[in-house]
Design a protein around this motif. Sequence first.
Motif: not given
Length: 307
Positions: A24-35
Amino acid sequence: MILCAGEALIDMLPRQSAEGEDAFAPYAGGAVFNTAIALGRLGAKTGLFTGLSDDLFGDVLRSTLAASNVSFDLAHETARPTTLAFVKLTNGHASYAFYDENTAGRMLCPADLPDLPAEVDALFFGGISLVGEPCGTAYETLMSQNAGDRAIMIDPNIRPSFITDEAAYRARMDRMIAMADIVKLSDEDLHWLCGPAETSAHVQSLLKTGPALICITEGANGVTGYTAQDAYFVPSARTSVADTVGAGDTFNAGVLASLAGAGALNKDRLANPGEDTVRAALTLGVRAAAVTVSRPGANPPWASELA
């Protein structure tokens, strides 16, 4: 400024090591973060309000926000850990396992809410941040404090497996959808909330509760924007799909960026936006989302890629 209020987390995306092992590789995310990231890249003045950890994953989130021109000055910083979401991809579609207990995002509470500066003229809400407590109450409180004079958009982005108190969650969605000016739901989200009847019937019922514009996305089949008077369909932009991570989040950013650029992201204009304004917003949404799904992970386009 458009203030996105909700989760910022680390997506642990499936990869293979150089030796061929599953990893697994870590990527910044989250639905609101992505928007928020997508909005910043599309050139809209954007901020993120969330619970932001001071751990190493929080540093990843901050650097990613800064690189996409998103302010996090209003975020509530804490020593609690960052939420992790492990992602499983099946035929390009994502499912998630969340590790969220006692995290910076989950433990955000109403006492942590900021006083919003005058430059914040619209807010976006959604995602798993509306499920857990105390963060769900915090975000609902923030919406209720601002729904009277600022434009509001919500995308519940429903994850049924994450919901532990369905009755409470459904009640919250009823309240927040009624306070919003713009609601985005996938067809799956709509039928989870409202049942198996015709989409148009459900949408008309929701419009009567308060929203001015409801956008129903149907994946590769396109999107329809509904107002009290009309329905406007825009087909999806055809592309080769790498995965669907961040597609809906990017669509939301396209809608908001288009409305902001047209001077229509305010309550007066949203009350009667007009066909051209709605079609332009939906079109930018589907064009931006098509770029995101064409490459792995939530990697929204920059405005120059859509020129």
